[in-house]
Design a protein around this motif. Structure first.
Motif, short mmCIF file in Angstrom:
data_model
loop_
_atom_site.label_atom_id
_atom_site.label_comp_id
_atom_site.label_asym_id
_atom_site.label_seq_id
_atom_site.Cartn_x
_atom_site.Cartn_y
_atom_site.Cartn_z
N MET A 1 0.84 -1.18 0.00
CA MET A 1 0.00 0.00 0.00
C MET A 1 0.89 1.25 0.00
N ILE A 2 0.44 2.25 -0.73
CA ILE A 2 1.05 3.57 -0.70
C ILE A 2 -0.05 4.50 -0.19
N GLY A 3 0.17 5.05 0.98
CA GLY A 3 -0.89 5.82 1.60
C GLY A 3 -2.04 4.88 1.93
N HIS A 4 -3.26 5.39 1.91
CA HIS A 4 -4.40 4.54 2.22
C HIS A 4 -5.24 4.18 1.00
N ASP A 5 -4.86 4.74 -0.18
CA ASP A 5 -5.73 4.51 -1.34
C ASP A 5 -5.02 4.02 -2.60
N ILE A 6 -3.72 3.70 -2.51
CA ILE A 6 -3.00 3.17 -3.67
C ILE A 6 -2.45 1.80 -3.30
N GLU A 7 -2.81 0.81 -4.10
CA GLU A 7 -2.43 -0.57 -3.82
C GLU A 7 -1.58 -1.12 -4.97
N ILE A 8 -0.42 -1.67 -4.64
CA ILE A 8 0.46 -2.30 -5.61
C ILE A 8 0.39 -3.81 -5.39
N SER A 9 0.16 -4.58 -6.46
CA SER A 9 0.13 -6.04 -6.32
C SER A 9 0.99 -6.70 -7.38
N LEU A 10 1.55 -7.82 -7.01
CA LEU A 10 2.35 -8.63 -7.91
C LEU A 10 1.40 -9.48 -8.75
N ILE A 11 1.45 -9.30 -10.07
CA ILE A 11 0.55 -10.03 -10.97
C ILE A 11 1.21 -11.30 -11.48
N ASP A 12 2.47 -11.19 -11.92
CA ASP A 12 3.11 -12.33 -12.59
C ASP A 12 4.62 -12.17 -12.57
N ILE A 13 5.32 -13.27 -12.55
CA ILE A 13 6.77 -13.29 -12.71
C ILE A 13 7.09 -14.32 -13.78
N GLN A 14 7.79 -13.89 -14.83
CA GLN A 14 8.22 -14.81 -15.89
C GLN A 14 9.69 -14.51 -16.17
N GLY A 15 10.55 -15.40 -15.73
CA GLY A 15 11.98 -15.18 -15.92
C GLY A 15 12.42 -13.94 -15.16
N ASP A 16 12.99 -12.97 -15.89
CA ASP A 16 13.46 -11.75 -15.24
C ASP A 16 12.45 -10.60 -15.39
N GLN A 17 11.24 -10.91 -15.80
CA GLN A 17 10.20 -9.89 -15.93
C GLN A 17 9.16 -10.04 -14.83
#
Length: 70
Positions: A1-17
């Protein structure tokens, strides 16, 4: 979370991406850094052009313009 209203989530990992998801209010602009810098550069250019137009309307010579002959 960044502040109370921005959410960062991990969607996918493929190799180095890594793919991230970002949930933020519509009032918050979210751009990749290179896109953000391009937008900023274009805005600065537009501001300079606007100043040039205002100076021309006021009859002021612009940088690089030849001085009027007397």
């Amino acid at each position: 979370m960044i502040g109370h209203d921005i959410e960062i989530s991990l969607i996918d990992i493929q190799g180095d991406q890594v793919r991230l998801g970002i949930k933020a209010p519509r009032s918050v602009a979210v751009h990749r850094k290179e896109i953000y810098e391009e937008i900023r550069s274009e805005n600065q250019l537009a501001t300079m052009r606007s100043r040039d137009v205002i100076d021309r309307l006021k009859g002021r010579p612009l940088k690089g313009d030849a001085e009027p002959e007397a």
